[in-house]
Design an enzyme around this catalytic site. Structure first.
Site, short mmCIF file in Angstrom:
data_model
loop_
_atom_site.label_atom_id
_atom_site.label_comp_id
_atom_site.label_asym_id
_atom_site.label_seq_id
_atom_site.Cartn_x
_atom_site.Cartn_y
_atom_site.Cartn_z
N CYS A 69 0.83 -1.20 0.00
CA CYS A 69 0.00 0.00 0.00
C CYS A 69 0.87 1.26 0.00
O CYS A 69 1.73 1.42 0.87
CB CYS A 69 -0.91 0.00 1.23
SG CYS A 69 -1.87 1.53 1.40
N CYS A 72 0.50 3.59 3.38
CA CYS A 72 0.99 3.19 4.69
C CYS A 72 2.33 3.88 4.96
O CYS A 72 3.01 4.32 4.04
CB CYS A 72 1.17 1.67 4.74
SG CYS A 72 -0.39 0.76 4.84
N ASN A 173 -14.38 9.02 -0.99
CA ASN A 173 -15.05 7.86 -1.55
C ASN A 173 -14.53 6.64 -0.80
O ASN A 173 -13.34 6.55 -0.50
CB ASN A 173 -14.73 7.70 -3.04
CG ASN A 173 -15.35 8.79 -3.89
OD1 ASN A 173 -16.43 9.27 -3.58
ND2 ASN A 173 -14.66 9.19 -4.94
N HIS A 184 -6.56 1.78 1.79
CA HIS A 184 -6.17 2.54 2.98
C HIS A 184 -7.16 3.68 3.21
O HIS A 184 -7.59 4.33 2.26
CB HIS A 184 -4.76 3.10 2.78
CG HIS A 184 -4.12 3.60 4.03
ND1 HIS A 184 -3.14 2.91 4.69
CD2 HIS A 184 -4.32 4.74 4.75
CE1 HIS A 184 -2.75 3.60 5.75
NE2 HIS A 184 -3.46 4.71 5.80
N HIS A 186 -8.59 6.97 3.30
CA HIS A 186 -8.11 8.25 2.79
C HIS A 186 -9.23 8.97 2.06
O HIS A 186 -10.25 8.39 1.70
CB HIS A 186 -6.93 8.04 1.82
CG HIS A 186 -7.33 7.46 0.50
ND1 HIS A 186 -7.70 6.13 0.34
CD2 HIS A 186 -7.44 8.02 -0.74
CE1 HIS A 186 -8.00 5.89 -0.92
NE2 HIS A 186 -7.85 7.02 -1.61
N GLN A 188 -9.78 12.78 -0.59
CA GLN A 188 -9.10 13.62 -1.57
C GLN A 188 -9.58 15.06 -1.46
O GLN A 188 -10.64 15.33 -0.90
CB GLN A 188 -9.34 13.10 -2.99
CG GLN A 188 -8.83 11.68 -3.22
CD GLN A 188 -8.97 11.25 -4.67
OE1 GLN A 188 -8.36 11.82 -5.56
NE2 GLN A 188 -9.80 10.25 -4.90
#
Length: 344
Positions: A69, A72, A173, A184, A186, A188
Site C-alpha cells: 500500500c 501506509c 469515496n 487505505h 483516505h 481527496q
C-alpha cells in the site's frame, strides 16, 4: 494542530498534521522521476459543462496488496508515499492527478468551431486519515477526526489562495463498489479551475429562490427539515446544536444523508469554534450508523456523484455527505481516463 511541510522525491508537496509538535525529518529515498500531468478540460458543446480528460491516470496504482500500500508509513525497508515510520494525518499532492498546474507545459488552449479545451490546471491532493491500513474514518477518535477537519480547513484556505482556483472540494469515496482503488482510509481534495456542474446548478437555484422569496434557499431547506425533528415522518437523522443530518427530500441513492451546519457559512474556513468542536461527534456518529446498516462496511460517496459502473446485485450502494460546510459543493464531475470514454 501542528503542521510540517516537506517534499517527496519527485518534488511533490507532503504535509504532516499532528496534534502536537512532532519531528518530521524522514526523507523520501525512492528514485522517482519528476511528476508530470497532461490533463485537459474540454467544454461539452451541448451543455457547457467542463469535462476533465486525464489519460495519464490509466497508469495509477490499482488495488495493490496491503503489504504494498502506498499510503501506509515507510517501514521495514518498504518505501511509500509517506516517508515517516508513523503519522497522524498526512496530505500530499496526488502522483496521478486529474488536475495539475504542470498541464500547461503539455497542453495548449485550443478551439475549433463548437469545440474548445484548455489545460487541466488546479491541484489534487490525497488526505490520509490514519496510518492504520485496516481502519476507517468511523474508527477514528473524536480527537483524530478534529485533526482531519483542521487539515481540511487548512488546505481549503491554501488552495483557494492559489491563482485560477474556482472551487475547492474535500471528499471521501470509500469501497471498491464506488471505484476506490486503494483500500487505505483516505480522502481527496480537488482544487478545480472551474465551478463544477452540480454546484453551478445549485447556485442558480439558490439565486432564483432569493430573487423570488428574498430568502436563502439553504436556510429554508434546513428550517423545513429541523421543524420535523422528532415527528414520525421526519427525515432528520441527527439534530445537534450546530449540525443537522437529514435524508434529502429528493434523495438519489437508496441511502443518502446530507450534513448541514446550522449557521450559514461560506466554507470550512468560516465554521465557528462551537461548530468545529461538535463536528467530530456528529460526523463519526453518522458514519457509524451507515456501517451498522450492513454486514460489511457500506461503500460511500459524496452526494451528486455516482459509481463509475453499476454496483453488483444486492450490494449496499449508499451515499453520505462529504463534510463540507457549504452544502452546495457536490460536484458531478468525473475525470475521464481518455477522450474516448466517459461514465454514462
Amino acid at each position: 494542530m501542528h503542521k510540517t511541510v516537506t517534499e517527496l522525491a519527485d518534488g511533490r508537496e507532503l504535509i504532516y498534521y499532528d496534534a502536537a509538535p512532532t519531528p518530521r525529518d524522514a526523507v523520501d529515498r525512492r528514485p522517482l522521476e519528476p511528476a508530470a500531468s497532461a490533463s485537459e478540460v474540454r467544454i461539452d458543446p451541448l451543455t457547457g459543462d467542463a469535462v476533465t480528460i486525464a489519460a495519464h491516470r490509466q497508469g495509477r496504482t490499482y488495488h495493490p496488496p496491503a503489504d504494498e500500500c502506498p499510503l501506509c508509513p515507510s517501514r521495514d525497508g518498504r518505501l511509500s508515499e509517506i516517508p515517516a515510520a508513523d503519522y497522524q494525518v498526512a496530505v500530499f499532492e496526488n502522483r496521478f492527478p486529474s488536475l495539475a498546474d504542470s498541464s500547461t507545459a503539455h497542453v495548449a488552449p485550443w478551439s475549433d468551431g463548437p469545440y474548445a479545451l484548455t489545460p487541466g490546471t488546479g491541484r489534487c491532493e490525497v488526505v490520509c486519515f490514519t496510518s492504520d491500513h485496516d481502519a476507517a474514518f468511523a474508527d477514528l477518535t473524536e480527537e483524530r477526526a478534529r485533526l482531519v477537519l483542521d487539515a481540511w480547513t487548512d488546505r481549503t484556505a491554501e488552495l483557494y489562495a492559489r491563482p485560477g482556483v474556482r472551487q475547492v472540494y474535500c471528499f471521501e469515496n470509500r469501497g471498491a463498489d464506488i471505484g476506490v482503488t486503494l483500500g487505505h482510509p483516505h480522502g481527496q481534495i480537488y482544487a478545480f479551475p472551474f465551478t463544477t456542474p452540480r454546484t453551478s446548478l445549485a447556485l442558480d437555484r439558490a439565486a432564483a429562490h432569493l430573487a423570488a422569496t428574498g430568502r436563502n434557499l439553504y436556510d429554508d431547506v434546513l428550517a423545513a427539515e429541523r421543524a420535523t425533528a422528532g415527528k414520525p415522518d421526519s427525515r432528520v437523522v441527527l439534530a445537534g446544536e450546530h449540525w443537522t443530518a437529514f435524508v434529502p427530500f429528493a434523495a438519489r441513492w437508496p441511502y443518502e444523508v446530507h450534513l448541514y451546519p446550522n449557521r450559514r457559512t461560506t466554507d470550512l474556513t468560516t465554521l465557528d469554534a462551537d461548530a468545529r468542536a461538535e463536528f467530530p461527534r456528529v460526523y463519526l456518529d453518522l458514519l457509524r450508523r451507515f456501517d451498522r446498516l450492513f454486514p460489511v462496511p457500506a461503500p460511500t460517496s459524496p452526494p451528486g456523484t455516482r459509481p463509475p459502473a453499476p454496483p453488483p446485485p444486492n450490494s449496499p450502494s449508499t451515499s453520505s455527505c462529504s463534510p463540507c460546510a457549504a452544502p452546495a459543493t457536490s460536484s458531478s464531475t468525473w475525470p475521464a481516463p481518455n477522450p474516448a470514454w466517459a461514465p454514462s
